[in-house]
Design an enzyme around this catalytic site. Structure first.
Site, PDB file in Angstrom:
ATOM      1  N   ASN A   9      72.990  55.850  44.635  1.00 37.83           N
ATOM      2  CA  ASN A   9      72.658  54.790  45.598  1.00 37.83           C
ATOM      3  C   ASN A   9      73.842  53.836  45.604  1.00 37.83           C
ATOM      4  O   ASN A   9      74.029  53.069  44.669  1.00 37.83           O
ATOM      5  CB  ASN A   9      71.368  54.077  45.168  1.00 37.83           C
ATOM      6  CG  ASN A   9      71.052  52.898  46.076  1.00 37.83           C
ATOM      7  OD1 ASN A   9      71.663  52.727  47.130  1.00 37.83           O
ATOM      8  ND2 ASN A   9      70.082  52.081  45.647  1.00 37.83           N
ATOM      9  N   LYS A  11      74.369  51.329  47.472  1.00 35.22           N
ATOM     10  CA  LYS A  11      74.025  49.936  47.810  1.00 35.22           C
ATOM     11  C   LYS A  11      75.037  49.407  48.840  1.00 35.22           C
ATOM     12  O   LYS A  11      75.455  50.148  49.707  1.00 35.22           O
ATOM     13  CB  LYS A  11      73.939  49.093  46.536  1.00 35.22           C
ATOM     14  CG  LYS A  11      73.040  49.770  45.474  1.00 35.22           C
ATOM     15  CD  LYS A  11      72.727  48.935  44.287  1.00 35.22           C
ATOM     16  CE  LYS A  11      71.795  49.713  43.342  1.00 35.22           C
ATOM     17  NZ  LYS A  11      71.376  48.938  42.192  1.00 35.22           N
ATOM     18  N   HIS A  91      63.470  50.016  47.739  1.00 34.00           N
ATOM     19  CA  HIS A  91      64.262  49.694  46.543  1.00 34.00           C
ATOM     20  C   HIS A  91      63.929  48.269  46.098  1.00 34.00           C
ATOM     21  O   HIS A  91      63.677  47.394  46.937  1.00 34.00           O
ATOM     22  CB  HIS A  91      65.758  49.835  46.845  1.00 34.00           C
ATOM     23  CG  HIS A  91      66.583  49.776  45.608  1.00 34.00           C
ATOM     24  ND1 HIS A  91      66.925  48.583  45.002  1.00 34.00           N
ATOM     25  CD2 HIS A  91      67.105  50.761  44.833  1.00 34.00           C
ATOM     26  CE1 HIS A  91      67.622  48.848  43.908  1.00 34.00           C
ATOM     27  NE2 HIS A  91      67.746  50.153  43.787  1.00 34.00           N
ATOM     28  N   GLU A  93      65.708  45.922  45.190  1.00 35.91           N
ATOM     29  CA  GLU A  93      66.562  44.888  45.798  1.00 35.91           C
ATOM     30  C   GLU A  93      66.057  44.542  47.193  1.00 35.91           C
ATOM     31  O   GLU A  93      66.112  43.385  47.616  1.00 35.91           O
ATOM     32  CB  GLU A  93      68.019  45.377  45.823  1.00 35.91           C
ATOM     33  CG  GLU A  93      68.625  45.330  44.422  1.00 35.91           C
ATOM     34  CD  GLU A  93      69.672  46.395  44.137  1.00 35.91           C
ATOM     35  OE1 GLU A  93      70.210  46.984  45.088  1.00 35.91           O
ATOM     36  OE2 GLU A  93      69.934  46.645  42.940  1.00 35.91           O
ATOM     37  N   GLU A 163      62.093  52.990  39.028  1.00 31.57           N
ATOM     38  CA  GLU A 163      63.240  52.194  38.578  1.00 31.57           C
ATOM     39  C   GLU A 163      62.756  50.853  38.043  1.00 31.57           C
ATOM     40  O   GLU A 163      62.483  49.932  38.823  1.00 31.57           O
ATOM     41  CB  GLU A 163      64.190  51.923  39.749  1.00 31.57           C
ATOM     42  CG  GLU A 163      64.725  53.155  40.422  1.00 31.57           C
ATOM     43  CD  GLU A 163      65.989  52.849  41.214  1.00 31.57           C
ATOM     44  OE1 GLU A 163      67.053  53.334  40.806  1.00 31.57           O
ATOM     45  OE2 GLU A 163      65.912  52.117  42.211  1.00 31.57           O
ATOM     46  N   GLY A 169      71.282  47.972  36.823  1.00 29.41           N
ATOM     47  CA  GLY A 169      72.553  47.263  36.796  1.00 29.41           C
ATOM     48  C   GLY A 169      72.746  46.404  35.551  1.00 29.41           C
ATOM     49  O   GLY A 169      73.634  45.555  35.505  1.00 29.41           O
ATOM     50  N   SER A 209      70.546  52.187  35.075  1.00 33.32           N
ATOM     51  CA  SER A 209      71.631  52.388  34.117  1.00 33.32           C
ATOM     52  C   SER A 209      71.775  53.836  33.651  1.00 33.32           C
ATOM     53  O   SER A 209      72.084  54.091  32.486  1.00 33.32           O
ATOM     54  CB  SER A 209      71.480  51.428  32.922  1.00 33.32           C
ATOM     55  OG  SER A 209      71.483  50.076  33.372  1.00 33.32           O
TER      56      SER A 209
HETATM   57  P1  13P Z   1      72.225  51.219  38.186  1.00 34.76           P
HETATM   58  O1  13P Z   1      72.384  52.705  37.966  1.00 34.76           O
HETATM   59  O2  13P Z   1      73.512  50.539  38.541  1.00 34.76           O
HETATM   60  O3  13P Z   1      71.467  50.569  37.088  1.00 34.76           O
HETATM   61  O4  13P Z   1      71.312  51.054  39.527  1.00 34.76           O
HETATM   62  C1  13P Z   1      70.134  51.744  39.617  1.00 34.76           C
HETATM   63  C2  13P Z   1      69.633  51.646  40.996  1.00 34.76           C
HETATM   64  O5  13P Z   1      69.240  50.576  41.462  1.00 34.76           O
HETATM   65  C3  13P Z   1      69.641  52.856  41.819  1.00 34.76           C
HETATM   66  O6  13P Z   1      68.884  52.687  42.964  1.00 34.76           O
END
Ligand code: 13P
Length: 247
Positions: A9, A11, A91, A93, A163, A169, A209
């Site tokens: 992803n 983003k 997601h 976010e 997630e 992150g 992560s």
């Molecule tokens: P990270 O792998 O950077 O932790 O992000 C996970 C994520 O939000 C994938 O959609």
């Protein structure tokens, strides 16, 4: 037997040129043992689709209405027109920063399924909910809202990404045990809603992560069929490493 599915992803990262360069470098490394793909920003989708032969290319969001006064939004027919076959929805976010809810995620899922685009439906609890021991309740409630009133046959084909927000992150990935436990809860909830056949067919990803150093242990868990990967999907080297480690 569920085929593993590992999706990056991106983003809000990568210009069109950067997306194409990544795809050109990684596409040939993919193998048939798993589905590999990337979630790309809207502007990079059309060129990414053209350059990807093995990688699947996912949008990172969509609107549930086909057209109208929704400034800045992108509809499912617009995605269809450029050959997009996958779409990440819900997601954390989007839920935290852009107001997505189980209800809007459900509408998006329905519209995508109608168009033959496979939704990757994201769910996961916050750190406060995790600390309060509410992970299971949150997972079940997000799934019952986000996946309400779909057909059981359609559910077999969708992908759920569990997630936990506290692992996204942060470098603080969920332990393999927690990830497995929560992905098992996801499958159990699907069984409650749509029956055993759907639960056994649906592919469940862990996200948070994930990197070359830990992908293999997650993939070894019975209820984890893949991963949704942020940071480690941005660099050709680390994503290639992940592909090679999951052969
Ligand atoms: P990270 O792998 O950077 O932790 O992000 C996970 C994520 O939000 C994938 O959609």
């Amino acid at each position: 037997m569920r085929k593993p599915i590992i999706v990056g992803n991106w983003k809000m990262n990568k210009t069109i040129a950067e997306a194409v360069a990544f795809i050109d470098a990684v596409d040939g490394v993919c193998h048939d043992g798993a589905t590999y793909g990337v979630g790309a920003p809207f502007l990079a989708l059309a060129e990414s689709v053209k350059h990807a032969n093995h990688l699947i290319v996912a949008a990172e969001n969509c609107h549930f209405e086909d057209s109208g006064a929704f400034t800045g939004e992108v509809s499912v027919p617009m995605l269809e027109e450029i050959g997009v076959k996958w779409c990440i929805i819900g997601h954390s976010e989007r839920r935290e920063m852009f107001g997505d809810t189980d209800e809007t995620v459900n509408k998006k899922a329905k519209r995508l399924i109608q168009a033959g685009i496979t939704p990757i439906v994201c769910i996961g609890e916050s750190e406060a909910q995790y600390d309060a021991g509410e992970s299971e309740a949150v997972i079940r409630s997000q799934l019952s809202g986000s996946l309400a009133d779909l057909c059981a046959d359609c559910v077999k084909d969708i992908v759920i990404a569990y997630e936990p927000i506290w692992a996204i992150g942060t470098g603080k990935s969920a332990s393999v045990e927690i990830a497995q436990q929560c992905c098992h809860i996801v499958r159990d909830q699907i069984e409650k809603m749509y029956g055993k056949e759907a639960a056994e067919a649906v592919r469940v990803q862990y996200g948070g992560s994930v990197k070359p150093e830990n992908i293999v242990e997650y993939m070894a868990q019975p209820d984890i069929d893949g991963a949704l990967i942020g940071g480690a999907s941005l660099k050709v080297d680390s994503f290639t490493d992940i592909i090679n480690k999951t052969k």
